[in-house]
Write a protein that holds these residues in place. Sequence first.
Motif, mmCIF file in Angstrom:
data_model
loop_
_atom_site.group_PDB
_atom_site.id
_atom_site.type_symbol
_atom_site.label_atom_id
_atom_site.label_comp_id
_atom_site.label_asym_id
_atom_site.label_seq_id
_atom_site.Cartn_x
_atom_site.Cartn_y
_atom_site.Cartn_z
ATOM 1 N N ASN A 1 80.756 29.899 -27.966
ATOM 2 C CA ASN A 1 81.217 31.282 -27.977
ATOM 3 C C ASN A 1 81.069 32.001 -26.649
ATOM 4 O O ASN A 1 81.913 32.837 -26.302
ATOM 5 C CB ASN A 1 80.468 32.069 -29.059
ATOM 6 C CG ASN A 1 80.880 31.662 -30.450
ATOM 7 O OD1 ASN A 1 81.806 32.209 -31.027
ATOM 8 N ND2 ASN A 1 80.191 30.665 -30.996
ATOM 9 N N TYR A 2 79.995 31.720 -25.895
ATOM 10 C CA TYR A 2 79.651 32.591 -24.780
ATOM 11 C C TYR A 2 79.396 31.896 -23.457
ATOM 12 O O TYR A 2 79.036 32.553 -22.482
ATOM 13 C CB TYR A 2 78.427 33.442 -25.157
ATOM 14 C CG TYR A 2 78.665 34.252 -26.406
ATOM 15 C CD1 TYR A 2 79.691 35.187 -26.449
ATOM 16 C CD2 TYR A 2 77.892 34.059 -27.548
ATOM 17 C CE1 TYR A 2 79.938 35.914 -27.600
ATOM 18 C CE2 TYR A 2 78.134 34.793 -28.696
ATOM 19 C CZ TYR A 2 79.159 35.713 -28.719
ATOM 20 O OH TYR A 2 79.413 36.433 -29.859
ATOM 21 N N ASP B 1 86.277 39.073 -25.516
ATOM 22 C CA ASP B 1 84.914 39.610 -25.411
ATOM 23 C C ASP B 1 84.817 40.622 -24.270
ATOM 24 O O ASP B 1 84.112 41.630 -24.385
ATOM 25 C CB ASP B 1 83.899 38.487 -25.202
ATOM 26 C CG ASP B 1 83.550 37.759 -26.493
ATOM 27 O OD1 ASP B 1 83.401 38.430 -27.526
ATOM 28 O OD2 ASP B 1 83.432 36.527 -26.453
ATOM 29 N N ASN C 1 73.578 36.054 -29.064
ATOM 30 C CA ASN C 1 74.508 36.903 -28.317
ATOM 31 C C ASN C 1 73.742 38.086 -27.735
ATOM 32 O O ASN C 1 73.222 38.916 -28.481
ATOM 33 C CB ASN C 1 75.627 37.394 -29.249
ATOM 34 C CG ASN C 1 76.635 38.269 -28.536
ATOM 35 O OD1 ASN C 1 76.615 38.414 -27.318
ATOM 36 N ND2 ASN C 1 77.527 38.862 -29.307
ATOM 37 N N TRP D 1 74.542 35.113 -18.792
ATOM 38 C CA TRP D 1 74.832 36.497 -19.161
ATOM 39 C C TRP D 1 75.131 37.389 -17.966
ATOM 40 O O TRP D 1 75.517 38.551 -18.140
ATOM 41 C CB TRP D 1 73.656 37.071 -19.980
ATOM 42 C CG TRP D 1 73.468 36.300 -21.244
ATOM 43 C CD1 TRP D 1 72.488 35.390 -21.515
ATOM 44 C CD2 TRP D 1 74.326 36.319 -22.388
ATOM 45 N NE1 TRP D 1 72.677 34.848 -22.755
ATOM 46 C CE2 TRP D 1 73.802 35.394 -23.319
ATOM 47 C CE3 TRP D 1 75.481 37.026 -22.714
ATOM 48 C CZ2 TRP D 1 74.388 35.163 -24.561
ATOM 49 C CZ3 TRP D 1 76.087 36.803 -23.942
ATOM 50 C CH2 TRP D 1 75.531 35.873 -24.852
#
Length: 264
Positions: free
Chosen positions: A45-46, A53, A82, A120
Amino acid sequence: MALTPAAGSGCGASSTPPPPTQSERPANSDVEWDNFDSHAYLRHNYSALRADDREILCRTRDFFADAGLSDVRCVDVGSGANLYPALSLLPFARAMDLCEWSASNVGWLRTQIDGYDELWDPYWQVCAEHPAYSALADPRGRLAQVGRVRQTSVFDLPRRTWDAGTMFFVACSISADRAEFQHAVGRFLSALQPGSPFAVAFMLGSRGYHVGQRWFPAVELQRVDVVASIAAGAYDLNVHEVPPTPPLRDGYLSMLLATGRTHG
């Protein structure tokens, strides 16, 4: 039906689910949330910042930057693996609670609080495009200072505790029971003080998802379902649908972001 603790963000993951039959409506209590594969979910997902997003994060950032927040108690409900919802609240937080039930997700979150992974950094860079965020020179240090991981369920949140909050991809993905979805949204809104700004995100049209080798349920929602679940507890509601470009996985229609303030 007894309501039991819910896992964190989990609407988006890999693989196409087999279509459920009418009798296959697993409740939250039917799922082994402690076995949620946080690292598989994170990778899928990230690991790279997607356009959808980015759009959701930009809109959330701008909403909180314009909300008049300063030195408040913030909460991210169902954080899962997340961090970007919490980052969207970071400059305004006197305290930041990341609430999560799954033991595996709680463990992952605790590895991130004192110094989150470089993965991140692109998400924070999106935040820092706004001056309210770029003024925060050390987001890692700030999260370490104000952040706290709490192992708790969305269904057990205390009432009127926080001043601003997020809940991303949670209520839609904790069971296939529509009543549990509605109850989760209600508990989130009631956990905030009257007038508190909030941002919530959902997957529309999802019937379930894989994380690693495990299958997890979801509620197949339309835009009208989300709006109806929020409207009774909120005002100044703004809803924006984000089409998949390209889709994160098969088996859903779009993402939806809703922002607003809680009623008294």
